[in-house]
Structures are given as structure tokens and as C-alpha cells.
Design a protein around this motif. Structure first.
Motif, PDB file in Angstrom:
ATOM      1  N   PRO A   1       0.784  -1.237   0.000  1.00 51.28           N
ATOM      2  CA  PRO A   1       0.000   0.000   0.000  1.00 51.28           C
ATOM      3  C   PRO A   1       0.815   1.285   0.000  1.00 51.28           C
ATOM      4  N   GLU A   2       2.086   1.186   0.330  1.00 50.85           N
ATOM      5  CA  GLU A   2       2.914   2.397   0.404  1.00 50.85           C
ATOM      6  C   GLU A   2       3.919   2.407  -0.737  1.00 50.85           C
ATOM      7  N   ASP A   3       3.896   3.477  -1.538  1.00 56.18           N
ATOM      8  CA  ASP A   3       4.893   3.597  -2.599  1.00 56.18           C
ATOM      9  C   ASP A   3       6.269   3.868  -2.000  1.00 56.18           C
ATOM     10  N   GLN A   4       6.293   4.622  -0.901  1.00 58.14           N
ATOM     11  CA  GLN A   4       7.564   4.979  -0.291  1.00 58.14           C
ATOM     12  C   GLN A   4       7.410   5.020   1.224  1.00 58.14           C
ATOM     13  N   VAL A   5       8.467   4.573   1.890  1.00 50.24           N
ATOM     14  CA  VAL A   5       8.536   4.641   3.351  1.00 50.24           C
ATOM     15  C   VAL A   5       9.817   5.386   3.715  1.00 50.24           C
ATOM     16  N   ASN A   6       9.674   6.388   4.538  1.00 48.30           N
ATOM     17  CA  ASN A   6      10.834   7.161   4.996  1.00 48.30           C
ATOM     18  C   ASN A   6      11.052   6.892   6.480  1.00 48.30           C
ATOM     19  N   VAL A   7      12.295   6.657   6.841  1.00 47.73           N
ATOM     20  CA  VAL A   7      12.621   6.378   8.244  1.00 47.73           C
ATOM     21  C   VAL A   7      14.015   6.915   8.533  1.00 47.73           C
ATOM     22  N   ALA A   8      14.218   7.346   9.743  1.00 46.80           N
ATOM     23  CA  ALA A   8      15.537   7.824  10.147  1.00 46.80           C
ATOM     24  C   ALA A   8      16.427   6.650  10.540  1.00 46.80           C
ATOM     25  N   GLU A   9      17.702   6.796  10.236  1.00 45.94           N
ATOM     26  CA  GLU A   9      18.655   5.741  10.581  1.00 45.94           C
ATOM     27  C   GLU A   9      18.590   5.455  12.080  1.00 45.94           C
ATOM     28  N   GLY A  10      18.591   4.160  12.403  1.00 52.07           N
ATOM     29  CA  GLY A  10      18.524   3.738  13.793  1.00 52.07           C
ATOM     30  C   GLY A  10      17.114   3.475  14.288  1.00 52.07           C
ATOM     31  N   ASN A  11      16.134   3.977  13.572  1.00 56.36           N
ATOM     32  CA  ASN A  11      14.733   3.730  13.945  1.00 56.36           C
ATOM     33  C   ASN A  11      14.252   2.409  13.352  1.00 56.36           C
ATOM     34  N   PRO A  12      13.209   1.835  13.954  1.00 53.94           N
ATOM     35  CA  PRO A  12      12.652   0.612  13.354  1.00 53.94           C
ATOM     36  C   PRO A  12      11.902   0.939  12.072  1.00 53.94           C
ATOM     37  N   LEU A  13      11.858  -0.048  11.178  1.00 52.39           N
ATOM     38  CA  LEU A  13      11.140   0.145   9.927  1.00 52.39           C
ATOM     39  C   LEU A  13      10.149  -0.985   9.712  1.00 52.39           C
ATOM     40  N   THR A  14       9.068  -0.657   9.019  1.00 55.00           N
ATOM     41  CA  THR A  14       8.069  -1.636   8.595  1.00 55.00           C
ATOM     42  C   THR A  14       7.675  -1.335   7.165  1.00 55.00           C
ATOM     43  N   VAL A  15       7.691  -2.353   6.325  1.00 55.68           N
ATOM     44  CA  VAL A  15       7.195  -2.250   4.958  1.00 55.68           C
ATOM     45  C   VAL A  15       6.027  -3.230   4.852  1.00 55.68           C
ATOM     46  N   LYS A  16       4.875  -2.717   4.457  1.00 59.59           N
ATOM     47  CA  LYS A  16       3.649  -3.509   4.543  1.00 59.59           C
ATOM     48  C   LYS A  16       3.380  -4.317   3.274  1.00 59.59           C
ATOM     49  N   CYS A  17       2.757  -5.481   3.483  1.00 58.79           N
ATOM     50  CA  CYS A  17       2.373  -6.352   2.374  1.00 58.79           C
ATOM     51  C   CYS A  17       1.136  -7.134   2.787  1.00 58.79           C
ATOM     52  N   THR A  18       0.125  -7.144   1.932  1.00 55.91           N
ATOM     53  CA  THR A  18      -1.008  -8.040   2.108  1.00 55.91           C
ATOM     54  C   THR A  18      -1.162  -8.861   0.833  1.00 55.91           C
ATOM     55  N   TYR A  19      -1.748 -10.026   0.961  1.00 58.01           N
ATOM     56  CA  TYR A  19      -1.810 -10.958  -0.162  1.00 58.01           C
ATOM     57  C   TYR A  19      -3.183 -11.583  -0.267  1.00 58.01           C
ATOM     58  N   SER A  20      -3.414 -12.189  -1.419  1.00 58.62           N
ATOM     59  CA  SER A  20      -4.637 -12.951  -1.635  1.00 58.62           C
ATOM     60  C   SER A  20      -4.301 -14.158  -2.480  1.00 58.62           C
ATOM     61  N   VAL A  21      -4.596 -15.342  -1.962  1.00 61.67           N
ATOM     62  CA  VAL A  21      -4.430 -16.590  -2.718  1.00 61.67           C
ATOM     63  C   VAL A  21      -5.576 -17.524  -2.383  1.00 61.67           C
TER      64      VAL A  21
ATOM     65  N   SER B   1      16.371  -1.745  13.525  1.00 61.08           N
ATOM     66  CA  SER B   1      17.182  -0.534  13.449  1.00 61.08           C
ATOM     67  C   SER B   1      17.639  -0.341  12.006  1.00 61.08           C
ATOM     68  N   ALA B   2      17.109   0.676  11.340  1.00 64.12           N
ATOM     69  CA  ALA B   2      17.389   0.873   9.915  1.00 64.12           C
ATOM     70  C   ALA B   2      18.784   1.449   9.694  1.00 64.12           C
ATOM     71  N   LEU B   3      19.364   1.056   8.560  1.00 70.67           N
ATOM     72  CA  LEU B   3      20.645   1.586   8.110  1.00 70.67           C
ATOM     73  C   LEU B   3      20.442   2.372   6.820  1.00 70.67           C
ATOM     74  N   VAL B   4      21.293   3.355   6.586  1.00 70.92           N
ATOM     75  CA  VAL B   4      21.205   4.094   5.314  1.00 70.92           C
ATOM     76  C   VAL B   4      21.338   3.139   4.128  1.00 70.92           C
ATOM     77  N   SER B   5      22.170   2.123   4.294  1.00 72.74           N
ATOM     78  CA  SER B   5      22.398   1.162   3.218  1.00 72.74           C
ATOM     79  C   SER B   5      21.178   0.275   2.944  1.00 72.74           C
ATOM     80  N   ASP B   6      20.161   0.342   3.785  1.00 73.74           N
ATOM     81  CA  ASP B   6      18.916  -0.403   3.523  1.00 73.74           C
ATOM     82  C   ASP B   6      18.046   0.300   2.480  1.00 73.74           C
TER      83      ASP B   6
END
Lengths: 116, 115
Positions: free
Chosen positions: B7-27, B80-85
Motif C-alpha cells: 500500500p505504500e509507494d515509499q517509506v521514509n525512516v531515520a537511521e537507527g529507527n525501526p522500519l516496517t514495509v507492509k504487504c497483504t496478499y490474496s491466494v 534498526s534501519a541503516l542508510v544502506s537499507d
């Protein structure tokens, strides 16, 4: 053999011309897949081979598209009479049958096709 | 039919903070679920998968994902997010036990980690 190789990396062709791409999978992988990725989208499945047998084809694979894997090793994807809508990144992936579910596919870097 | 929604085209997070990228599915059936990452001018790289068993799946580079059958979700997380992520992340699904091998991918989420 450290990964999946695709050739060429880039291809620019005129509308109406035929193009052929090659994919060399990881040598011990018996399964090979072709996907297409357009800008801003996720990859879309085109076709799948187990050894030399083409077992699954997407409806995206029109009559102008043909894929082969004649000896169960490398594969080619040919597009005849190219159209501007064929412009995309063409991705190849391979997997080893017994562990595919465990490790996912290994993707190549892709061939970027531009039809002008 | 099988489908994936990111649902999200882009997620912005500061380095060191936790991150979540969302996904829902249907099968129609039980799913195999995957996360892949794509860096510029490089192929898709496998991060992790859910096949069966423990709903919390751990993968490469410190990423993990939680399978939630009731919510049909498979969100990607990292403590904990890294810039390299910073990269493009794709969720993918295919149904188990049908013999079909085609993965259906979501449209991708661009993760931007700010220093």
C-alpha cells in the motif's frame, strides 16, 4: 559460476525488429524463469522451464514471444516484431528444484529493452 | 488467482529507527510468501520467505517478517534501519501445492533511510 547471467545488458531496437535475449542460469539449477518488469511495477511472470520442458506460460506471453531452453541449460527469449509496449526490463531467474521453496529464486541483473 | 498489495509507494525512516514495509496478499489456498530487495542497476535479491511453521521469519541483513494468516499480511520489519537499507522492496506470493511456479509480485515500496 556465481550467479545468473543475462546478455545483453541493454538493447535498443527499432519497432518491428526481432530481438533475442540469453540467460545462463546457475549451473546446478534445473528451473528457469522469465519475468518482465516495467518502470514502477513489480516483475510479472512470463514463463517457466524445468530442464528443457516449458511447463508454464503467462497470458502475457503473446504469439510474438517465444522462449526456449533446448538442452536444459541456457535459455533464450525472442520477441518478434517488437512494439513500443515491449520496452521493459526482462529478468531471468533460476532455482534448484528441491530447495526452491527454501531459498527463493536467484535473479539475474536483467536485459533492458528499449523499442524506439 | 493470486495477488499482492503493497500500500505504500515509499517509506521514509531515520537511521537507527525501526522500519516496517507492509504487504497483504490474496491466494486460493496456503501461500508461500517472499520478500526481495532491488538495488539500482542490480537484480532482485532474496531476503526471506515464509513456507510453513513459525510465523516470525528471519532473513538476510537483519530483516524479519511476520506472517499473519487472519489478516493475510506479511509485513517486513527491521529493528534498526541503516542508510544502506535504502532500496526498492518487493513482496511476492505463490500458492502451495498446485505445481504452479509463477510468483506474483507487488508493485514495490521504496525505502528511504535518512542519516
Amino acid at each position: 559460476d556465481t550467479g545468473v547471467s543475462q546478455d545483453p545488458r541493454h538493447k535498443i531496437t527499432k519497432r518491428g525488429q526481432n530481438v533475442t535475449f540469453r540467460c545462463d542460469p546457475i549451473s546446478e539449477h534445473n528451473r528457469l524463469y522469465w519475468y518482465r518488469q516495467t518502470l514502477g511495477q513489480g516483475p510479472e511472470f512470463l514463463t517457466y522451464f524445468q530442464n528443457e520442458a516449458q511447463l508454464e506460460k503467462s497470458r502475457l506471453l503473446s504469439d510474438r514471444f517465444s522462449a526456449e531452453r533446448p538442452k536444459g541449460s541456457f535459455s533464450t527469449l525472442e520477441i518478434q516484431r517488437t512494439e513500443q509496449g515491449d520496452s521493459a526490463m526482462y529478468l531471468c531467474a533460476s532455482s534448484e528444484g528441491l530447495t526452491q521453496a527454501n531459498y527463493g529464486y536467484t535473479f539475474g541483473s536483467g536485459t533492458r529493452l528499449t523499442v524506439v | 488467482a493470486q495477488s499482492v498489495a503493497q500500500p505504500e509507494d515509499q517509506v521514509n525512516v531515520a537511521e537507527g529507527n525501526p522500519l516496517t514495509v507492509k504487504c497483504t496478499y490474496s491466494v486460493s489456498g496456503n501461500p508461500y510468501l517472499f520478500w526481495y530487495v532491488q538495488y539500482p542497476n542490480r537484480g532482485l535479491q532474496f531476503l526471506l520467505k515464509y513456507i510453513t511453521g513459525d510465523n516470525l521469519v528471519k532473513g538476510s541483513y537483519g530483516f524479519e517478517a511476520e506472517f499473519n494468516k487472519s489478516q493475510t499480511s506479511f509485513h517486513l520489519k527491521k529493528p534498526s534501519a541503516l542508510v544502506s537499507d535504502s532500496a526498492l522492496y518487493f513482496c511476492a506470493v505463490r500458492v502451495q501445492d498446485t505445481g504452479r511456479r509463477a510468483l506474483t509480485f507487488g508493485s514495490g515500496t521504496r525505502l528511504q533511510v535518512q542519516p
